[in-house]
Structure formats: C-alpha cells, structure tokens
Write an enzyme that holds these catalytic residues in place. Sequence first.
Site, PDB file in Angstrom:
ATOM      1  N   LYS A 174       0.766  -1.230   0.129  1.00 55.85           N
ATOM      2  CA  LYS A 174       0.004   0.072   0.026  1.00 55.85           C
ATOM      3  C   LYS A 174       0.864   1.238   0.126  1.00 55.85           C
ATOM      4  O   LYS A 174       1.484   1.593   1.047  1.00 55.85           O
ATOM      5  CB  LYS A 174      -0.801  -0.150   1.296  1.00 55.85           C
ATOM      6  CG  LYS A 174      -2.297   0.663   1.136  1.00 55.85           C
ATOM      7  CD  LYS A 174      -2.277   2.005   0.553  1.00 55.85           C
ATOM      8  CE  LYS A 174      -2.050   3.131   1.480  1.00 55.85           C
ATOM      9  NZ  LYS A 174      -1.766   4.497   1.208  1.00 55.85           N
ATOM     10  N   SER A 228       4.677   7.730   9.899  1.00 56.01           N
ATOM     11  CA  SER A 228       4.666   8.456  11.138  1.00 56.01           C
ATOM     12  C   SER A 228       4.485   7.602  12.457  1.00 56.01           C
ATOM     13  O   SER A 228       4.023   6.386  12.362  1.00 56.01           O
ATOM     14  CB  SER A 228       3.455   9.436  11.061  1.00 56.01           C
ATOM     15  OG  SER A 228       2.420   8.989  11.032  1.00 56.01           O
ATOM     16  N   THR A 231       0.822   6.698  13.226  1.00 57.85           N
ATOM     17  CA  THR A 231       0.128   5.892  12.187  1.00 57.85           C
ATOM     18  C   THR A 231       0.609   4.309  12.615  1.00 57.85           C
ATOM     19  O   THR A 231       0.166   3.452  12.417  1.00 57.85           O
ATOM     20  CB  THR A 231       0.085   6.041  10.813  1.00 57.85           C
ATOM     21  OG1 THR A 231      -0.198   7.346  10.537  1.00 57.85           O
ATOM     22  CG2 THR A 231      -0.361   5.140   9.847  1.00 57.85           C
ATOM     23  N   GLY A 232       2.019   4.566  12.867  1.00 55.29           N
ATOM     24  CA  GLY A 232       2.582   3.258  13.247  1.00 55.29           C
ATOM     25  C   GLY A 232       1.731   2.540  14.504  1.00 55.29           C
ATOM     26  O   GLY A 232       1.820   1.230  14.561  1.00 55.29           O
ATOM     27  N   GLU A 249       9.409   1.535  10.984  1.00 55.76           N
ATOM     28  CA  GLU A 249      10.375   2.467  10.808  1.00 55.76           C
ATOM     29  C   GLU A 249       9.602   3.967  10.814  1.00 55.76           C
ATOM     30  O   GLU A 249       9.081   4.230   9.860  1.00 55.76           O
ATOM     31  CB  GLU A 249      10.798   2.367   9.415  1.00 55.76           C
ATOM     32  CG  GLU A 249      11.710   0.899   9.284  1.00 55.76           C
ATOM     33  CD  GLU A 249      12.856   0.937   9.904  1.00 55.76           C
ATOM     34  OE1 GLU A 249      13.372   2.006  10.296  1.00 55.76           O
ATOM     35  OE2 GLU A 249      13.650  -0.290   9.439  1.00 55.76           O
ATOM     36  N   CYS A 283      13.149  10.806   7.312  1.00 53.95           N
ATOM     37  CA  CYS A 283      12.818  10.436   8.742  1.00 53.95           C
ATOM     38  C   CYS A 283      14.403  10.758   9.544  1.00 53.95           C
ATOM     39  O   CYS A 283      14.370  11.065  10.536  1.00 53.95           O
ATOM     40  CB  CYS A 283      12.723   8.947   8.840  1.00 53.95           C
ATOM     41  SG  CYS A 283      13.570   8.156   7.905  1.00 53.95           S
ATOM     42  N   GLU A 382       9.418  15.924  14.757  1.00 57.60           N
ATOM     43  CA  GLU A 382       9.797  15.986  13.643  1.00 57.60           C
ATOM     44  C   GLU A 382       8.844  17.164  13.090  1.00 57.60           C
ATOM     45  O   GLU A 382       7.783  17.537  13.379  1.00 57.60           O
ATOM     46  CB  GLU A 382       9.405  14.985  13.076  1.00 57.60           C
ATOM     47  CG  GLU A 382      10.137  13.657  13.023  1.00 57.60           C
ATOM     48  CD  GLU A 382       9.703  12.731  12.021  1.00 57.60           C
ATOM     49  OE1 GLU A 382       8.353  12.474  11.648  1.00 57.60           O
ATOM     50  OE2 GLU A 382      10.420  12.271  11.113  1.00 57.60           O
TER      51      GLU A 382
HETATM   52  P1  NAD Z   1       2.049   8.387   7.481  1.00 57.03           P
HETATM   53  O1  NAD Z   1       2.033   7.667   8.618  1.00 57.03           O
HETATM   54  O2  NAD Z   1       0.660   9.395   7.258  1.00 57.03           O
HETATM   55  O3  NAD Z   1       1.554   7.561   6.287  1.00 57.03           O
HETATM   56  C1  NAD Z   1       2.572   6.132   5.907  1.00 57.03           C
HETATM   57  C2  NAD Z   1       1.680   5.442   5.086  1.00 57.03           C
HETATM   58  O4  NAD Z   1       0.505   4.891   6.041  1.00 57.03           O
HETATM   59  C3  NAD Z   1       0.960   5.837   4.093  1.00 57.03           C
HETATM   60  O5  NAD Z   1       0.925   4.873   3.042  1.00 57.03           O
HETATM   61  C4  NAD Z   1      -0.564   6.096   4.424  1.00 57.03           C
HETATM   62  O6  NAD Z   1      -1.599   5.971   3.487  1.00 57.03           O
HETATM   63  C5  NAD Z   1      -0.543   4.758   5.505  1.00 57.03           C
HETATM   64  N1  NAD Z   1      -1.627   5.059   6.416  1.00 57.03           N
HETATM   65  C6  NAD Z   1      -2.097   6.252   7.011  1.00 57.03           C
HETATM   66  N2  NAD Z   1      -3.011   5.883   7.801  1.00 57.03           N
HETATM   67  C7  NAD Z   1      -3.053   4.784   8.081  1.00 57.03           C
HETATM   68  C8  NAD Z   1      -3.852   3.718   8.805  1.00 57.03           C
HETATM   69  N3  NAD Z   1      -4.679   4.212   9.821  1.00 57.03           N
HETATM   70  N4  NAD Z   1      -3.708   2.397   8.529  1.00 57.03           N
HETATM   71  C9  NAD Z   1      -2.584   1.960   7.714  1.00 57.03           C
HETATM   72  N5  NAD Z   1      -1.947   2.946   7.073  1.00 57.03           N
HETATM   73  C10 NAD Z   1      -2.061   4.052   7.031  1.00 57.03           C
HETATM   74  O7  NAD Z   1       3.239   9.176   7.171  1.00 57.03           O
HETATM   75  P2  NAD Z   1       3.682  10.025   5.998  1.00 57.03           P
HETATM   76  O8  NAD Z   1       3.229  11.433   6.457  1.00 57.03           O
HETATM   77  O9  NAD Z   1       3.268   9.406   4.822  1.00 57.03           O
HETATM   78  O10 NAD Z   1       5.208   9.868   6.026  1.00 57.03           O
HETATM   79  C11 NAD Z   1       6.178  10.732   6.992  1.00 57.03           C
HETATM   80  C12 NAD Z   1       6.473  10.034   8.117  1.00 57.03           C
HETATM   81  O11 NAD Z   1       7.214   8.769   7.782  1.00 57.03           O
HETATM   82  C13 NAD Z   1       7.374  10.780   8.888  1.00 57.03           C
HETATM   83  O12 NAD Z   1       7.007  10.936  10.350  1.00 57.03           O
HETATM   84  C14 NAD Z   1       8.764  10.173   8.768  1.00 57.03           C
HETATM   85  O13 NAD Z   1       9.637  10.318   9.680  1.00 57.03           O
HETATM   86  C15 NAD Z   1       8.424   8.664   8.571  1.00 57.03           C
HETATM   87  N6  NAD Z   1       9.473   7.941   7.968  1.00 57.03           N
HETATM   88  C16 NAD Z   1      10.207   7.039   8.596  1.00 57.03           C
HETATM   89  C17 NAD Z   1      11.199   6.374   7.828  1.00 57.03           C
HETATM   90  C18 NAD Z   1      12.100   5.435   8.324  1.00 57.03           C
HETATM   91  O14 NAD Z   1      12.753   4.567   7.760  1.00 57.03           O
HETATM   92  N7  NAD Z   1      12.262   5.356   9.760  1.00 57.03           N
HETATM   93  C19 NAD Z   1      11.207   6.560   6.372  1.00 57.03           C
HETATM   94  C20 NAD Z   1      10.612   7.664   5.691  1.00 57.03           C
HETATM   95  C21 NAD Z   1       9.489   8.300   6.707  1.00 57.03           C
END
Ligand code: NAD
Length: 480
Positions: A174, A228, A231-232, A249, A283, A382
């Site tokens: 996804k 994020s 969401t994690g 991650e 990140c 962040e």
């Molecule tokens: P996000 O958590 O909003 O979205 C990430 C993914 O999760 C997207 O595909 C989104 O559609 C999906 N998602 C959103 N809500 C969901 C739910 N309720 N259930 C399941 N999936 C859902 O994050 P973002 O804004 O896309 O990315 C930015 C974040 O990602 C930042 O916090 C950044 O630090 C982090 N990030 C971490 C790493 C790492 O390797 N540690 C790498 C890149 C980004």
Amino acid sequence: MTTTYLNLIDGQPVPASTGLTVDVIDPADGERFATLPRSTAADVDAAVAAARRAFHGPWGRMTATERGRVLTRLSQLITQHHAELAELESRDAGKPIQQARVDITACARYFEYYGGAADKLHGETIPYAAGSTVMALRVPHGVTGHIIPWNYPAQIYGRSVGGALAAGNACVVKPAEDACLTPLRISALALDAGLPPGALNIVCGLGIEAGAALAAHPGINHISFTGSTVTGTAVAQAAAVNHVPVTLELGGKAPQILFADADLDAALPVVVNAIVQNAGQTCSAGSRVLIERGIYDQVLAKLKARFEALRTGPGAGAPDCGPLINRKQLERVQGKLDSARAAGAEVVARAQLLAEAPKTGFYFPPALLAGVPLDHEVAQDEVFGPVLAAFAFDGEDEAAQLANGTPYGLTAAVWTRDGGRALRMAHRIEAGQVFINNYGAGGGIELPFGGMKHSGYGREKALEGLKSFTTLKTIAISHG
Ligand code: NAD
C-alpha cells in the site's frame, strides 16, 4: 492531460472495485496530473488472495537462486529505465531531479543487493540431545504487507519489497496516496523481469481505507510499516489482533554534534545537506545541530551564509530544495516555524525562493533557527520540512544529554578529530545508527537501519533486513 493509474493485482492492472479515484497533484505547481485507484477492503482482499496463491504456487516453488535472478533482472530493468523513473519520482514527490536520480539508483541497488543475497540466507544446526540432529530453517513469513510513505517512494519500496521477495514472501504493497507512481511502474517492470503474477501486488488508496484494511487483514503474516509514529501505533495495534509481527520504521529528530575540534570544512556542507535533502522530509533528516559553545557564533555565521545561498524551486530545475509534498504539509511546517518564533526563537537565515517557482506550488525555503526553547515541539518533534534548529553545549555530558533529549532515536552524527571522544559519544547516543565524521541520511543499503525509542523497532536494509522477512522453523530429528 490526466493519466489514470491502476492497481496491480495478480499481475493485472485493475481499477478500484468501487471505481473511485484519488487525485495526484504535482507539488511544483499544485496541478492535478493523474488519478489513482481509491481502493477499499475488497481490493485488499483480492490482493491478499492473489499473493497467497502465488506463495503456494509458482513463486513459492522457485528456488532461492531463481528468486535472486528475478530480482537481479529487475535491478537491471530499473537501471535501463533510470531516466524515465527519475522524472516520474521528481514530478510525483516534488524532488529535485538530482535527488530523484539518487533515489532510483538506490532502488535498483536494493534489488541488486537482495537478489544477490537470496540464496545466501542460511539457517543453523543446533547441538541437542544424543542421537539427534536439530536444524533451524529460515522460512518466509508467507504474505507480507508493506505500507510505505510518500517521502522516498522508490527507495522505501525497494528496501522493503526487495528483502521480502528475496526471502520468498509474496507481497501486498500500500504505497502512499501522495506519491506512489514509481512503485507502480517498477512493479510492472518486475513482471517483465519474470516475477510470477501475484507475487507482488500494489493496492493504492487512502491510509484510513486501504492502509487500515491491509494492517488489519487476517491473511497477512508480517507487516513492514514506514511512516509517522501515530500511524505506526495504529498499524501495530491492528496487527496485534491477528498476532502478526510488525517492523516499524518511524520518525526521527537526528542531532548533528559539532565539537570545537571538528573539521568544519568537511562537516558544514553535510550538516546543511542533511536537513535540506528532500526538503527536510526525511525520517533521518539532521534537524538539530548541537554546537560546542566555543565555536557556536562562528558556526552559526557559516551556516547562515550557506542557507542564504540555497535555491528553492521546481524539482525539474535541479534546485537545492524542491517543494514540500502538499499544501497541508506546507501549512504544518509554516505553523511550526511561527510557533517557534512566538516562543522566542530567532530565524537566523532563510534560503532564496527562485522567481520561476509557481505561486501555486508548495515551497518553503529552508530556515535556520536559533534560540528554540528545548521543550518546544521544533526542538522535540519532527518538523518534516527544511528547518534546522541550532543549540549550544558545553562538553560531552551536555552534548549527550541534548542528543538523547527527545522521544526519538533513529540516527545521529558526531563531528570531532578526537577518536576517543567520537567513540564515547557513539556509545552514549541512543540511536539505531551513529555516524562519525560523516552522515548518511537515507543512504547505506548495506547498513542495518531502524530506530530506538519512538523511532520504532525492527531493522530493514542490510542482511538484518532480509532476516526480518523470515521466521525460524526448528526441525528436531531423533535418529539414535
Ligand atoms: P503516514 O504515517 O501518514 O503514512 C504512511 C503510510 O501509512 C501511507 O501509505 C499512508 O497511506 C498509510 N496510512 C495512513 N493511515 C493509516 C492507517 N490508519 N492504517 C494503515 N495505514 C495508514 O506518514 P507520511 O506522512 O506518509 O510519512 C512521513 C512519516 O514517515 C514521517 O514521520 C517520517 O519520519 C516517517 N518515515 C520514516 C522512515 C524510516 O525509515 N524510519 C522513512 C521515511 C519516512
């Protein structure tokens, strides 16, 4: 002209079962240029079923060597389509074209690395009772779910799917609704590379719909989530109901620690790049610079000059900094800057905005801040934009205290010519990766990557990442 992108399920391009779509917006000018399927639970069901069939079918029956060859061929195809993929990544995510090129090269490298590793993943034998032989096999989980963010679509797709496929899993991905065109294109190339239909499925759509359906799906055996912290948590909670292991991650608040004896000519370009790369939407962005008090004024003056020389503009024009991903992110980053100023922070420098940047684009010229209160969100959380906050410290103890003084623990860098101090600091810093006199925001395919504290758990990249996509099966034989 608007392009219509489709899901990839069981080797076939298909729309969402509801027929609904999501607009794809160009961050450089705010214009819609494509649509994606707005998938729901029914599409996720179809993708998981296709993956399960592939896992029990042709894909599952392939030898590790054959799997490795498919991934190696995919790496070669990505390299052959490098220019096309880099342009797509640049437009979709707003990246400077030179950054998009680096990302596509890294994606090809993930498939090369994991293609080569596929048949070198060994289990163990274990000394046990007399007259017995015991082995622990490394076996794939089965069907793996991959939820990836918009900031590095090609790279994170490569690291996650590359490891999972090499280990023999069948995948359902996804990608993020804000940028997912390269994962779609590369998944089509995977079929050309010989990947059997169903081994790799892509379901586009909103996080709260398709993402949530994937995280909660009982047919998934492992989830790799990058995104994020909030969401994690939701993904881990949904997976816990099915007792499914998760790799998280998440975010970071990486410190760049500059001691007075650091080689500033080497350090400062890296310190600036670590926050400006990908417009700070990384990140592992180096979003805090901790400076030993004796060189604080000198370093701040040098950083100011470097920030003011940076050019912000459309990714296609190869600026130093491209636009942010969307309007919401622009407003979020601006809001955090305003809040820091209201709390007493000083904007020491701002980068330039190029005249050719369309007014409708999502541009935020990089900012250098000083005097951010330590408990302010810009010091703690962040920003996910090109905002660097500078802090002064006295000695190793205070440096370690500041470095560890946030909820995160993803990456860090120490800059000093004193080898003993560098290693002492590296041991004291709570982070998954510590760089000494260099920094690799996002790089290092061969290096285990992942967080401590609220930056998440589990590791991707490297051989450690490959192991994450397996589980152990112990076979105990009694033979007398
Ligand atoms: P996000 O958590 O909003 O979205 C990430 C993914 O999760 C997207 O595909 C989104 O559609 C999906 N998602 C959103 N809500 C969901 C739910 N309720 N259930 C399941 N999936 C859902 O994050 P973002 O804004 O896309 O990315 C930015 C974040 O990602 C930042 O916090 C950044 O630090 C982090 N990030 C971490 C790493 C790492 O390797 N540690 C790498 C890149 C980004």
